[in-house]
Scaffold this motif. Structure first.
Motif, PDB file in Angstrom:
ATOM      1  N   TYR A  29       0.852  -1.190   0.000  1.00 19.04           N
ATOM      2  CA  TYR A  29       0.000   0.000   0.000  1.00 19.04           C
ATOM      3  C   TYR A  29       0.889   1.241   0.000  1.00 19.04           C
ATOM      4  CZ  TYR A  29      -4.122  -2.759   1.171  1.00 19.04           C
ATOM      5  OH  TYR A  29      -5.150  -3.659   1.151  1.00 19.04           O
ATOM      6  N   PRO A  30       0.479   2.297  -0.683  1.00 19.65           N
ATOM      7  CA  PRO A  30       1.264   3.539  -0.661  1.00 19.65           C
ATOM      8  C   PRO A  30       1.238   4.200   0.726  1.00 19.65           C
ATOM      9  CG  PRO A  30      -0.306   3.523  -2.492  1.00 19.65           C
ATOM     10  CD  PRO A  30      -0.647   2.364  -1.606  1.00 19.65           C
ATOM     11  N   GLU A  31       2.287   4.922   1.028  1.00 17.44           N
ATOM     12  CA  GLU A  31       2.381   5.640   2.298  1.00 17.44           C
ATOM     13  C   GLU A  31       1.388   6.800   2.355  1.00 17.44           C
ATOM     14  OE1 GLU A  31       6.962   5.212   3.782  1.00 17.44           O
ATOM     15  OE2 GLU A  31       6.449   6.966   2.599  1.00 17.44           O
ATOM     16  N   TRP A  32       1.036   7.183   3.573  1.00 20.48           N
ATOM     17  CA  TRP A  32       0.242   8.389   3.805  1.00 20.48           C
ATOM     18  C   TRP A  32       0.599   8.961   5.168  1.00 20.48           C
ATOM     19  CZ3 TRP A  32      -3.892   8.385   7.501  1.00 20.48           C
ATOM     20  CH2 TRP A  32      -4.255   7.137   7.994  1.00 20.48           C
ATOM     21  N   MET A  33       0.236  10.207   5.379  1.00 22.49           N
ATOM     22  CA  MET A  33       0.589  10.888   6.629  1.00 22.49           C
ATOM     23  C   MET A  33      -0.653  11.095   7.494  1.00 22.49           C
ATOM     24  SD  MET A  33       3.511  13.713   5.542  1.00 22.49           S
ATOM     25  CE  MET A  33       2.329  15.002   5.524  1.00 22.49           C
ATOM     26  N   LEU A  34      -0.411  11.069   8.805  1.00 18.82           N
ATOM     27  CA  LEU A  34      -1.445  11.338   9.791  1.00 18.82           C
ATOM     28  C   LEU A  34      -0.888  12.324  10.796  1.00 18.82           C
ATOM     29  CD1 LEU A  34      -4.148  10.704  11.319  1.00 18.82           C
ATOM     30  CD2 LEU A  34      -2.867   8.869  12.468  1.00 18.82           C
ATOM     31  N   ALA A  35      -1.658  13.368  11.090  1.00 18.45           N
ATOM     32  CA  ALA A  35      -1.286  14.315  12.136  1.00 18.45           C
ATOM     33  C   ALA A  35      -2.357  14.272  13.215  1.00 18.45           C
ATOM     34  CB  ALA A  35      -1.161  15.728  11.574  1.00 18.45           C
ATOM     35  N   ALA A  36      -1.945  13.942  14.431  1.00 14.28           N
ATOM     36  CA  ALA A  36      -2.829  14.027  15.590  1.00 14.28           C
ATOM     37  C   ALA A  36      -2.612  15.412  16.182  1.00 14.28           C
ATOM     38  CB  ALA A  36      -2.490  12.941  16.599  1.00 14.28           C
ATOM     39  N   VAL A  37      -3.686  16.195  16.240  1.00 14.06           N
ATOM     40  CA  VAL A  37      -3.579  17.614  16.583  1.00 14.06           C
ATOM     41  C   VAL A  37      -4.231  17.914  17.926  1.00 14.06           C
ATOM     42  CG1 VAL A  37      -4.298  19.934  15.879  1.00 14.06           C
ATOM     43  CG2 VAL A  37      -3.530  18.296  14.165  1.00 14.06           C
ATOM     44  N   THR A  45      -0.136  30.936  19.959  1.00  7.94           N
ATOM     45  CA  THR A  45       0.536  29.638  19.885  1.00  7.94           C
ATOM     46  C   THR A  45      -0.102  28.776  18.802  1.00  7.94           C
ATOM     47  OG1 THR A  45       0.999  29.810  22.255  1.00  7.94           O
ATOM     48  CG2 THR A  45       1.269  27.641  21.253  1.00  7.94           C
ATOM     49  N   ARG A  46      -1.420  28.866  18.675  1.00  6.43           N
ATOM     50  CA  ARG A  46      -2.138  28.121  17.638  1.00  6.43           C
ATOM     51  C   ARG A  46      -1.684  28.581  16.250  1.00  6.43           C
ATOM     52  NH1 ARG A  46      -7.044  28.466  19.837  1.00  6.43           N
ATOM     53  NH2 ARG A  46      -7.702  30.281  18.657  1.00  6.43           N
ATOM     54  N   ASP A  47      -1.398  29.859  16.082  1.00  2.00           N
ATOM     55  CA  ASP A  47      -0.876  30.370  14.806  1.00  2.00           C
ATOM     56  C   ASP A  47       0.438  29.695  14.428  1.00  2.00           C
ATOM     57  OD1 ASP A  47      -3.016  32.068  14.363  1.00  2.00           O
ATOM     58  OD2 ASP A  47      -1.978  33.859  15.111  1.00  2.00           O
ATOM     59  N   GLU A  48       1.260  29.362  15.434  1.00  2.00           N
ATOM     60  CA  GLU A  48       2.515  28.656  15.169  1.00  2.00           C
ATOM     61  C   GLU A  48       2.241  27.272  14.574  1.00  2.00           C
ATOM     62  OE1 GLU A  48       4.699  28.591  18.851  1.00  2.00           O
ATOM     63  OE2 GLU A  48       4.675  30.793  19.004  1.00  2.00           O
ATOM     64  N   LEU A  49       1.210  26.603  15.105  1.00  2.00           N
ATOM     65  CA  LEU A  49       0.821  25.307  14.545  1.00  2.00           C
ATOM     66  C   LEU A  49       0.444  25.468  13.084  1.00  2.00           C
ATOM     67  CD1 LEU A  49      -0.064  22.295  14.656  1.00  2.00           C
ATOM     68  CD2 LEU A  49      -2.323  23.144  15.379  1.00  2.00           C
ATOM     69  N   TRP A  50      -0.397  26.466  12.782  1.00  2.00           N
ATOM     70  CA  TRP A  50      -0.848  26.660  11.409  1.00  2.00           C
ATOM     71  C   TRP A  50       0.297  27.049  10.484  1.00  2.00           C
ATOM     72  CZ3 TRP A  50      -4.727  24.532   9.239  1.00  2.00           C
ATOM     73  CH2 TRP A  50      -5.841  24.171  10.006  1.00  2.00           C
ATOM     74  N   ASP A  51       1.269  27.805  10.981  1.00  2.00           N
ATOM     75  CA  ASP A  51       2.458  28.114  10.165  1.00  2.00           C
ATOM     76  C   ASP A  51       3.177  26.816   9.782  1.00  2.00           C
ATOM     77  OD1 ASP A  51       1.941  30.832  10.366  1.00  2.00           O
ATOM     78  OD2 ASP A  51       3.428  31.177  11.945  1.00  2.00           O
ATOM     79  N   SER A  52       3.305  25.919  10.754  1.00  2.00           N
ATOM     80  CA  SER A  52       3.958  24.635  10.498  1.00  2.00           C
ATOM     81  C   SER A  52       3.141  23.785   9.524  1.00  2.00           C
ATOM     82  CB  SER A  52       4.142  23.894  11.825  1.00  2.00           C
ATOM     83  OG  SER A  52       4.703  22.635  11.619  1.00  2.00           O
ATOM     84  N   LEU A  53       1.818  23.738   9.714  1.00  2.00           N
ATOM     85  CA  LEU A  53       0.958  22.958   8.824  1.00  2.00           C
ATOM     86  C   LEU A  53       1.000  23.495   7.398  1.00  2.00           C
ATOM     87  CD1 LEU A  53      -2.168  22.444  11.121  1.00  2.00           C
ATOM     88  CD2 LEU A  53      -0.420  20.745  10.526  1.00  2.00           C
ATOM     89  N   GLU A  54       1.023  24.816   7.248  1.00  2.00           N
ATOM     90  CA  GLU A  54       1.080  25.416   5.909  1.00  2.00           C
ATOM     91  C   GLU A  54       2.397  25.080   5.221  1.00  2.00           C
ATOM     92  OE1 GLU A  54       0.080  29.576   6.468  1.00  2.00           O
ATOM     93  OE2 GLU A  54      -1.964  29.060   7.070  1.00  2.00           O
ATOM     94  N   ASN A  60       4.397  18.864   0.665  1.00  2.00           N
ATOM     95  CA  ASN A  60       3.946  17.485   0.807  1.00  2.00           C
ATOM     96  C   ASN A  60       3.255  16.988  -0.458  1.00  2.00           C
ATOM     97  OD1 ASN A  60       3.114  15.003   2.034  1.00  2.00           O
ATOM     98  ND2 ASN A  60       1.118  15.938   2.364  1.00  2.00           N
ATOM     99  N   GLN A  61       3.573  15.758  -0.840  1.00  2.00           N
ATOM    100  CA  GLN A  61       2.909  15.110  -1.966  1.00  2.00           C
ATOM    101  C   GLN A  61       2.069  13.914  -1.525  1.00  2.00           C
ATOM    102  OE1 GLN A  61       3.171  16.452  -5.072  1.00  2.00           O
ATOM    103  NE2 GLN A  61       4.343  18.038  -4.046  1.00  2.00           N
ATOM    104  N   LEU A  62       2.204  13.510  -0.272  1.00  2.00           N
ATOM    105  CA  LEU A  62       1.519  12.319   0.219  1.00  2.00           C
ATOM    106  C   LEU A  62       0.072  12.618   0.618  1.00  2.00           C
ATOM    107  CD1 LEU A  62       4.226  10.781   2.593  1.00  2.00           C
ATOM    108  CD2 LEU A  62       3.557   9.955   0.337  1.00  2.00           C
ATOM    109  N   PRO A  63      -0.787  11.616   0.616  1.00  2.00           N
ATOM    110  CA  PRO A  63      -2.107  11.769   1.218  1.00  2.00           C
ATOM    111  C   PRO A  63      -1.924  12.097   2.703  1.00  2.00           C
ATOM    112  CG  PRO A  63      -2.013   9.774  -0.108  1.00  2.00           C
ATOM    113  CD  PRO A  63      -0.613  10.295  -0.005  1.00  2.00           C
ATOM    114  N   TRP A  64      -2.755  13.003   3.216  1.00  2.00           N
ATOM    115  CA  TRP A  64      -2.541  13.523   4.568  1.00  2.00           C
ATOM    116  C   TRP A  64      -3.869  13.711   5.275  1.00  2.00           C
ATOM    117  CZ3 TRP A  64      -0.276  19.052   5.625  1.00  2.00           C
ATOM    118  CH2 TRP A  64       0.082  19.173   6.965  1.00  2.00           C
TER     119      TRP A  64
END
Length: 187
Positions: A29-37, A45-54, A60-64
């Motif tokens: 099966y192809p790889e995919w990413m999961l983020a537990a948030v 501080t939440r803006d820092e998370l969104w900066d990282s996610l952006e 990123n090219q993987l399913p996420w």
């Protein structure tokens, strides 16, 4: 995060106080990413998370798939409060900002079945507030790879948050498991 090492391999790519990002692989099966948030209740501080996610989304090219408590809501429909202390313009501004973050990453809201308002301040009467803070977002690649994936929210019991089940495929075994648990609790 829990997983069965006999079925899948999980590699941690990044971990901080607001997110655990992993890559999931399974033989054939192809790889995919999961983020537990768990987004911070503090907006800065939440803006820092969104900066990282952006940044991740741009590279990123993987399913996420992202799942968890975003400590924000996308519209006034996702908040029910009878408090007279509500600042509607502030709530609208925060909602717009959250939606802009989602859109800048090209995320898709998977929606849900079950209770849509996932958090409660556990107060009664006019002081009670319910908000949809917990949700699952994905990119188009994840949605294409898992077109029958779904989210099921369960009623709150011991926590101020609703438990959430995210399935990558629609299958009868999952629904039967849900029905059996509901039946056992009803006895």
């Amino acid at each position: 995060m829990l997983w069965n090492t006999n079925h899948i391999n999980v590699r941690i790519s990044e971990a901080n106080s607001q997110m655990i990002l992993v890559t999931i692989s399974k033989q054939n099966y192809p790889e995919w990413m999961l983020a537990a948030v768990y987004a911070s209740p503090n907006p800065r501080t939440r803006d820092e998370l969104w900066d990282s996610l952006e940044t991740i989304a741009q590279n990123n090219q993987l399913p996420w798939l992202l799942v968890g408590d975003f400590n924000d809501h996308a519209s006034l429909k996702e908040k029910r409060s009878f408090s007279t202390n509500q600042n509607l313009s502030h709530s609208l501004s925060c909602s717009r900002k959250f939606v802009n973050h989602i859109n800048s990453c090209n995320f898709i809201d998977l929606g849900c079945t079950g209770p849509s308002l996932t958090w409660s301040n556990n107060r009664q009467g006019w002081a009670k507030t319910l908000i949809r803070l917990d949700q699952a977002l994905c990119n188009a690649e994840w949605r294409t790879r898992f077109p029958k994936g779904f989210v099921r929210n369960f009623p709150r019991t011991y926590s101020d948050h609703s438990p959430m089940l995210v399935c990558t495929q629609d299958n009868r075994e999952t629904e039967e498991m849900i029905q059996k648990r509901r039946y056992r609790k009803g006895k």
